[in-house]
Design an enzyme around this catalytic site. Structure first.
Site, PDB file in Angstrom:
ATOM      1  N   LYS A  27       0.834  -1.200   0.000  1.00 29.45           N
ATOM      2  CA  LYS A  27       0.000   0.000   0.000  1.00 29.45           C
ATOM      3  C   LYS A  27       0.871   1.255   0.000  1.00 29.45           C
ATOM      4  O   LYS A  27       0.650   2.173  -0.794  1.00 29.45           O
ATOM      5  CB  LYS A  27      -0.902  -0.021   1.244  1.00 29.45           C
ATOM      6  CG  LYS A  27      -2.098   0.890   1.150  1.00 29.45           C
ATOM      7  CD  LYS A  27      -2.929   0.803   2.427  1.00 29.45           C
ATOM      8  CE  LYS A  27      -3.670  -0.518   2.525  1.00 29.45           C
ATOM      9  NZ  LYS A  27      -4.196  -0.754   3.886  1.00 29.45           N
ATOM     10  N   ARG A  97      -3.048   3.166   8.557  1.00 32.38           N
ATOM     11  CA  ARG A  97      -3.342   2.027   7.682  1.00 32.38           C
ATOM     12  C   ARG A  97      -2.173   1.054   7.655  1.00 32.38           C
ATOM     13  O   ARG A  97      -1.036   1.449   7.467  1.00 32.38           O
ATOM     14  CB  ARG A  97      -3.608   2.522   6.252  1.00 32.38           C
ATOM     15  CG  ARG A  97      -4.480   3.755   6.192  1.00 32.38           C
ATOM     16  CD  ARG A  97      -4.544   4.329   4.799  1.00 32.38           C
ATOM     17  NE  ARG A  97      -5.205   3.437   3.857  1.00 32.38           N
ATOM     18  CZ  ARG A  97      -5.274   3.652   2.557  1.00 32.38           C
ATOM     19  NH1 ARG A  97      -4.678   4.730   2.037  1.00 32.38           N
ATOM     20  NH2 ARG A  97      -5.887   2.813   1.765  1.00 32.38           N
ATOM     21  N   GLY A 106      -8.080  -7.517   4.531  1.00 27.74           N
ATOM     22  CA  GLY A 106      -8.888  -7.636   5.732  1.00 27.74           C
ATOM     23  C   GLY A 106      -8.174  -8.223   6.935  1.00 27.74           C
ATOM     24  O   GLY A 106      -8.796  -8.533   7.941  1.00 27.74           O
ATOM     25  N   MET A 108      -5.656  -6.825   8.771  1.00 31.64           N
ATOM     26  CA  MET A 108      -5.426  -5.856   9.834  1.00 31.64           C
ATOM     27  C   MET A 108      -6.337  -4.660   9.590  1.00 31.64           C
ATOM     28  O   MET A 108      -6.692  -4.355   8.471  1.00 31.64           O
ATOM     29  CB  MET A 108      -3.973  -5.445   9.843  1.00 31.64           C
ATOM     30  CG  MET A 108      -3.146  -6.505  10.548  1.00 31.64           C
ATOM     31  SD  MET A 108      -1.427  -6.346  10.210  1.00 31.64           S
ATOM     32  CE  MET A 108      -1.352  -6.757   8.526  1.00 31.64           C
ATOM     33  N   ARG A 347      -3.669  -1.334  -6.432  1.00 32.37           N
ATOM     34  CA  ARG A 347      -2.878  -2.571  -6.450  1.00 32.37           C
ATOM     35  C   ARG A 347      -3.312  -3.393  -7.650  1.00 32.37           C
ATOM     36  O   ARG A 347      -4.398  -3.147  -8.214  1.00 32.37           O
ATOM     37  CB  ARG A 347      -3.085  -3.361  -5.166  1.00 32.37           C
ATOM     38  CG  ARG A 347      -4.512  -3.809  -4.994  1.00 32.37           C
ATOM     39  CD  ARG A 347      -4.755  -4.482  -3.657  1.00 32.37           C
ATOM     40  NE  ARG A 347      -6.179  -4.410  -3.374  1.00 32.37           N
ATOM     41  CZ  ARG A 347      -6.723  -4.502  -2.183  1.00 32.37           C
ATOM     42  NH1 ARG A 347      -5.965  -4.663  -1.126  1.00 32.37           N
ATOM     43  NH2 ARG A 347      -8.021  -4.439  -2.020  1.00 32.37           N
ATOM     44  N   HIS A 469      -9.939 -44.081 -13.187  1.00 29.96           N
ATOM     45  CA  HIS A 469     -10.234 -44.402 -14.587  1.00 29.96           C
ATOM     46  C   HIS A 469     -11.168 -43.372 -15.194  1.00 29.96           C
ATOM     47  O   HIS A 469     -10.932 -42.861 -16.282  1.00 29.96           O
ATOM     48  CB  HIS A 469     -10.845 -45.805 -14.659  1.00 29.96           C
ATOM     49  CG  HIS A 469     -11.219 -46.218 -16.047  1.00 29.96           C
ATOM     50  ND1 HIS A 469     -12.471 -46.005 -16.569  1.00 29.96           N
ATOM     51  CD2 HIS A 469     -10.481 -46.786 -17.025  1.00 29.96           C
ATOM     52  CE1 HIS A 469     -12.489 -46.447 -17.816  1.00 29.96           C
ATOM     53  NE2 HIS A 469     -11.297 -46.927 -18.116  1.00 29.96           N
ATOM     54  N   SER A 793      10.285 -43.457 -24.001  1.00 28.39           N
ATOM     55  CA  SER A 793       9.161 -42.635 -23.591  1.00 28.39           C
ATOM     56  C   SER A 793       8.888 -42.960 -22.126  1.00 28.39           C
ATOM     57  O   SER A 793       8.689 -44.123 -21.768  1.00 28.39           O
ATOM     58  CB  SER A 793       7.938 -42.952 -24.454  1.00 28.39           C
ATOM     59  OG  SER A 793       6.834 -42.212 -23.981  1.00 28.39           O
ATOM     60  N   CYS A 860       4.923 -40.014 -21.795  1.00 28.43           N
ATOM     61  CA  CYS A 860       3.551 -40.282 -22.212  1.00 28.43           C
ATOM     62  C   CYS A 860       2.647 -40.560 -21.025  1.00 28.43           C
ATOM     63  O   CYS A 860       1.486 -40.870 -21.176  1.00 28.43           O
ATOM     64  CB  CYS A 860       3.506 -41.430 -23.212  1.00 28.43           C
ATOM     65  SG  CYS A 860       4.122 -42.966 -22.537  1.00 28.43           S
ATOM     66  N   TYR A 880       9.947 -34.187 -26.269  1.00 30.47           N
ATOM     67  CA  TYR A 880       8.520 -33.902 -26.361  1.00 30.47           C
ATOM     68  C   TYR A 880       7.789 -34.370 -25.112  1.00 30.47           C
ATOM     69  O   TYR A 880       8.296 -35.197 -24.357  1.00 30.47           O
ATOM     70  CB  TYR A 880       7.910 -34.556 -27.606  1.00 30.47           C
ATOM     71  CG  TYR A 880       7.837 -36.066 -27.552  1.00 30.47           C
ATOM     72  CD1 TYR A 880       6.768 -36.713 -26.933  1.00 30.47           C
ATOM     73  CD2 TYR A 880       8.834 -36.854 -28.122  1.00 30.47           C
ATOM     74  CE1 TYR A 880       6.707 -38.092 -26.874  1.00 30.47           C
ATOM     75  CE2 TYR A 880       8.780 -38.234 -28.072  1.00 30.47           C
ATOM     76  CZ  TYR A 880       7.720 -38.852 -27.435  1.00 30.47           C
ATOM     77  OH  TYR A 880       7.659 -40.212 -27.362  1.00 30.47           O
TER      78      TYR A 880
HETATM   79  P1  ADP Z   1      -7.471  -2.317   3.591  1.00 30.32           P
HETATM   80  O1  ADP Z   1      -6.046  -2.667   3.796  1.00 30.32           O
HETATM   81  O2  ADP Z   1      -8.415  -3.221   4.304  1.00 30.32           O
HETATM   82  O3  ADP Z   1      -7.800  -2.092   2.165  1.00 30.32           O
HETATM   83  P2  ADP Z   1      -7.314   0.545   3.884  1.00 30.32           P
HETATM   84  O4  ADP Z   1      -6.103   1.004   4.587  1.00 30.32           O
HETATM   85  O5  ADP Z   1      -7.317   0.629   2.416  1.00 30.32           O
HETATM   86  O6  ADP Z   1      -7.665  -0.916   4.369  1.00 30.32           O
HETATM   87  O7  ADP Z   1      -8.516   1.370   4.462  1.00 30.32           O
HETATM   88  C1  ADP Z   1      -9.851   1.032   4.208  1.00 30.32           C
HETATM   89  C2  ADP Z   1     -10.610   2.206   3.680  1.00 30.32           C
HETATM   90  O8  ADP Z   1     -10.519   3.311   4.538  1.00 30.32           O
HETATM   91  C3  ADP Z   1     -10.093   2.743   2.369  1.00 30.32           C
HETATM   92  O9  ADP Z   1     -10.595   2.021   1.314  1.00 30.32           O
HETATM   93  C4  ADP Z   1     -10.615   4.147   2.368  1.00 30.32           C
HETATM   94  O10 ADP Z   1     -11.934   4.170   1.902  1.00 30.32           O
HETATM   95  C5  ADP Z   1     -10.599   4.493   3.821  1.00 30.32           C
HETATM   96  N1  ADP Z   1      -9.436   5.347   4.101  1.00 30.32           N
HETATM   97  C6  ADP Z   1      -8.207   4.988   4.466  1.00 30.32           C
HETATM   98  N2  ADP Z   1      -7.403   6.058   4.605  1.00 30.32           N
HETATM   99  C7  ADP Z   1      -8.173   7.128   4.312  1.00 30.32           C
HETATM  100  C8  ADP Z   1      -7.918   8.535   4.267  1.00 30.32           C
HETATM  101  N3  ADP Z   1      -6.721   9.036   4.523  1.00 30.32           N
HETATM  102  N4  ADP Z   1      -8.936   9.336   3.925  1.00 30.32           N
HETATM  103  C9  ADP Z   1     -10.150   8.830   3.651  1.00 30.32           C
HETATM  104  N5  ADP Z   1     -10.447   7.527   3.666  1.00 30.32           N
HETATM  105  C10 ADP Z   1      -9.468   6.683   4.009  1.00 30.32           C
HETATM  106 MG    MG Z   2      -7.879  -0.752   0.960  1.00 33.58          MG
END
Ligand code: ADP
Ligand code: MG
Ligand code: MG
Length: 930
Positions: A27, A97, A106, A108, A347, A469, A793, A860, A880
């Protein structure tokens, strides 16, 4: 200069870039890349993954020097934005984040709106004049912080979330249904109630000091690297613990500021079909994960054109910029704050196999990637999806929603089939002749079922694995097959099948999905794939078949880079023709015994086996000769000069014997001998261990006249074809050779017959005599065997059985647990066991080439169609691989990828994976081997 632990991004510049995933996490690296590109990314900074390691070494505390560096970056952020964290006039809010090197969706949690407290909230209300927005943000912050940092979350799966419970209570009190109906005062009250709950639960006040909030959140992200969810995810996807996570601190932008604000997620192309269209969803007046949380129904991205044309146009531009920079389809997250667009994440996007292929090919056309890169992005097995008949999607979904899913078995033969249930081969043929579509439903299948399998749309079995089979033959025929569906209880007598308490009868409609293993009650419409309509059925004009054209391009590129030749395992002219249409360059295995189950042949075959004297045997063989000759002629004609490897008779004789009284009586009357005699003969041929009994070349040595007849059929057919001016290149292959003298014995017969036929017919043709290497002694003495054999073979099915000492037909019961316990990484009958079986192959290659440098080398066994095994064959220098007709395209691609990607690197990867597995086993993370 001191080591850098914190990297700034934003305001059109960044200290990192997309190639720094190792230290910035996925990220952070991509946020930096986007900022560097000048895209509108809210500024912020990334605390590197190295700090994660320090955190754990430092008794879960962030080292002082890192804190200082982060604070400097915070100051810079405040300067860039002209707002300060905790300021009581114009406060800055940030998100915290997580972001590991590999995406761990999902795993963390993110904390939004950090920096809010009673004072900053009041300041923000004064500044925005929007108390609802402020207290909506505040209650989200307290809720997320309480959950992630302070640990107030449901413990068990069925527990309610403590904060959600409070919200529900509030809504009940106020008599409202939706979250959006909560007023600013309601939200403010929720903040107070949340805080009280936290105090009650933890004994501490919710932290008011924004710096305290910040470090609490950063620490929690590092701490979450070792939570149960993260640990099990890493185990599942082989992500090393040492990688650690980074932490991103980023200025907040707000999608919840009103109807001119919003948030969304999108793919730069359609992730299901691969089509080059913008694809995504968004919600106005929403924040964070609201879009994916399913609380409100998001809108398709095209609607944004109406809601905010400017932002939509900007997103379209960014979509192209990102694809160009990342040269791939991207998954993006964005937020609009009062009409201003911000990019929050990008990503490489996940996609279906269908989309993966289309995108790779399109991107070559668009000059984004090279042909080689495209080949590297398509997994060979993904091609299967392009070849298979498909169910009507909506119809299938409806069926499953309607509770018609009966059971799930192994996805042994991909594709979709629908038809009426029949319980035996004879019925399958008879019904098919009447024009009925049928699914042959058996406990398991045997060679006698071949005709029924051929007549059926699909095959469903209750027993047997991926190499049973049914599975094997289905793949060779290109039939849909679900195998080993243990939940099905079949009653042949009553002609019923029971599952989930429901009983289906003969003639009832059933649908099987060989791509997923699903068995569904009732009829679901299917259609053949475009590729088949063009190549096999020849009912579709290639110019009108976009999917076919994509396929054809991939194949053209694959052929350009591969060095392995691709042959097919086929023993019928139609199978051979299909294989050629798919690009086969020869036949690597024509099993003569399959022919004996064809029309009119099983009778004389049985007579031959049951014969008491040489004379009787010769009479029977004389009946077989013209039938076999015709088979070979058909195949040679289709193959038109391409090499055809024909194996002399191989299976234990009992497979051909009549085991039921009715059949035995029939044979007896045909042969003019008594039923008792036949019965006695069948019993005398009984073997305790037929796979290691009288079979393979042993048969030809005990009954030389069988080999002679087969050789004659082959060569007479060759002569006839030659006379018609068509090229022909037979390669006679003697099976199950362990000693050079076995081969020499058979070779003499074959060559004498060839000479005789050429003389009789007055034509000359080229032919080779070689052998299968399929028992360890054969591999170990390959130098001696190569004195006689012109080609080897590798019969890796038997070679695996004999090297491992495992009977494939009995392995189902223990091989699955073996693989689960990681004793073998993969089923050795599907993927070559490189260290054992593979080592024998290497020895045989080396020794064979020493004696005869020009020796032709192929494979084969079933492994010839498996991408990983094909890579191995490339690495050890085979000429082959040979696989079932419908796997030929897969093998072409796998061979190209092996040529492009393998070599020392592939070898190193293999070793690395092995070491990782060993380490994992040692560390006891997996169930120990008992
Ligand atoms: P994940 O790793 O689960 O994708 P993110 O770090 O992307 O989590 O955060 C989830 C959501 O939180 C993002 O998709 C975004 O909508 C919101 N978010 C994160 N940082 C910001 C920010 N600086 N401003 C506004 N929304 C944010
Ligand atoms: Mg995200
Ligand atoms: Mg064999």
């Amino acid at each position: 200069m001191a080591h850098q632990y914190v990297y700034f991004f934003g305001a059109d510049r960044a200290e990192g870039n997309k190639n720094m995933k190792g230290i910035l996490g996925g990220k952070g690296a991509n946020l930096a890349e986007m900022a560097g590109l000048g895209l509108p990314v809210p500024p912020g900074f990334t605390i590197s993954t190295e700090v994660c390691d320090l955190f754990y070494k430092n008794r879960k505390r962030i080292p002082q020097e890192v804190c200082k560096e982060a604070e400097k970056n915070l100051a810079k952020l405040e300067e860039v934005l002209g707002r300060k964290l905790g300021d009581t006039k114009d406060p800055l809010l940030v998100s915290i984040r997580s972001g590991a090197r590999a995406s761990m969706p999902g795993m963390m949690d993110t904390i939004l709106n950090l920096g809010l407290n009673e004072k900053t909230a009041a300041a923000l209300v004064a500044k925005t004049g929007n108390p609802r927005f402020v207290y909506d943000s505040f209650r989200r912050f307290v809720q997320m912080y309480g959950d992630v940092v302070l640990g107030l979350r449901p413990v068990k799966k069925d527990d309610v979330d403590p904060f959600e419970a409070i919200i529900e209570e509030k809504k009940r009190e106020r008599g409202i249904q939706r979250d959006t109906d909560l007023t600013a005062d309601d939200l403010r009250d929720l903040v107070a109630r949340f805080k009280a709950a936290i105090k009650k639960q933890t004994g501490h006040d919710f932290p008011e000091d924004p710096m305290k909030q910040l470090w609490g959140a950063v620490g929690a992200v590092f701490d979450s690297w070792m939570n149960d969810r993260a640990i099990s995810y890493r185990k599942l996807y082989d992500i090393p613990e040492t990688w650690g996570t980074a932490v991103n601190v980023q200025a907040m932008v707000f999608g919840n500021m009103g109807d001119d604000s919003g948030t969304g997620v999108a793919f730069t192309r359609d992730a299901a079909t691969g089509e080059n269209v913008f694809y995504g969803e968004y919600l106005m007046n929403a924040q964070g994960e609201d879009v994916v949380a399913g609380i409100r129904t998001p809108l398709p991205i095209v609607n944004l054109k109406k809601d905010d044309a400017k932002s939509y146009a900007q997103l379209e531009r960014i979509r192209h910029i990102l694809e160009k920079r990342f040269t791939d389809m991207m998954d993006i997250e964005f937020t609009i704050q009062q009409g201003r667009l911000f990019m929050l994440q990008c990503r490489v996007g996940k996609r279906t196999a269908f989309a993966a292929i289309k995108i790779a090919v399109d991107m070559v056309d668009e000059k984004l990637i090279s042909e080689k890169e495209a080949l590297g992005r398509i997994e060979p097995d993904q091609l299967n999806q392009l070849l298979r008949p498909i169910f009507d999607h909506a119809e299938k979904d409806a069926a499953i929603k309607g509770g018609r899913l009966l059971a799930r078995g192994l996805n042994a033969g991909p594709g979709a089939a629908t038809g009426r249930i029949v319980f035996n081969s004879v019925d399958a043929e008879a019904w098919a002749k009447r024009g009925e579509k049928v699914i042959l439903t058996r406990i398991e299948t045997s060679p006698e079922d071949i005709k029924g399998m051929n007549a059926a749309e699909g095959i469903l079995t209750a027993r047997g694995g991926m190499t049973s089979h049914a599975a094997l033959v289905a793949r060779q025929m290109g039939k849909v097959c679900v195998a080993g569906c243990g939940e099905l209880i079949m009653d042949y007598g009553r002609r019923t099948m029971t599952a989930k308490g429901r009983t289906l009868r003969e003639g009832d409609w059933i649908s099987i999905d060989g791509t997923t293993g699903q068995v569904i009650e009732g009829k679901i419409h299917t259609k053949p794939s475009e590729v088949l309509q063009v190549l096999i059925e020849k009912t579709l004009d290639p110019a009108k078949a976009p999917v076919y054209q994509t396929f054809a391009k991939v194949m053209k590129w694959a052929d350009k880079y591969r060095t392995l030749k691709i042959r097919t395992n086929a023993d019928q002219p139609d199978q051979s023709a299909n294989a050629v249409a798919f690009g086969a360059e020869g036949i690597g295995l024509c099993r003569t015994e399959h022919m004996f189950f064809g029309e009119g042949k099983i009778g004389p075959m049985r007579e031959m086996i049951l014969a008491d004297t040489l004379e009787q045997r010769k009479v029977a063989l004389a009946k077989l000769l013209p039938l076999q000759r015709k088979d070979f002629e058909g195949i040679f004609e289709v193959m038109a000069g391409r090499p055809v490897t024909i194996r002399t008779i191989d299976p234990p004789l009992h497979e051909f014997l009549p085991h039921e009284e009715r059949e035995q009586r029939h044979v007896a009357s045909e042969m003019g001998i008594s039923y008792e005699k036949v019965k006695e003969r069948v019993e005398s041929l009984h073997e305790f261990n037929p796979m290691l009994g009288l079979r393979g070349c042993r048969l030809g040595i005990i009954y030389p006249e069988i080999t002679e007849t087969q050789a004659r059929a082959i060569f007479e057919a060759a002569a006839a074809i030659r006379k018609r001016g068509i090229g022909v290149e037979p390669e006679v292959m003697i099976p199950l050779v362990g000693h050079v003298r076995e081969l020499a014995h058979q070779e003499r017969i074959v060559r004498q017959t060839a000479e005789a036929v050429m003389k009789e017919q007055g034509v000359k043709f080229k032919y080779l005599v070689g052998t299968m290497i399929e028992i360890p002694r054969g591999a170990l003495t390959a130098d001696e065997i190569a004195e006689v054999a012109e080609f080897f073979s590798f019969g890796t099915n038997d070679l695996t059985q004999t090297t491992l000492g495992v009977s494939r037909d009995d392995a189902g019961r223990f091989l699955v647990p073996y693989v689960e316990k990681e004793i073998y990484a993969k089923d050795p009958f599907e993927v070559i066991d490189r260290d054992g079986v593979g080592q024998l192959m290497r020895i045989a290659v080396e020794k064979g080439q020493k004696t005869r440098p020009s020796i032709k080398l192929g494979i084969c066994g079933e492994h010839g169609g498996d991408p990983s095994s094909i890579e191995f064959c490339h690495m050890i220098g085979l000429n082959y691989v040979s696989c079932s007709p419908f796997r030929v395209p897969i093998a072409r691609l796998a061979a190209a990828r092996a040529a492009l990607l393998s070599g020392p690197k592939a070898e190193a990867n293999h070793k690395k994976a092995k070491k990782a597995r060993a380490a994992k086993n040692r560390s006891g993370l997996k169930k120990p081997v008992r």
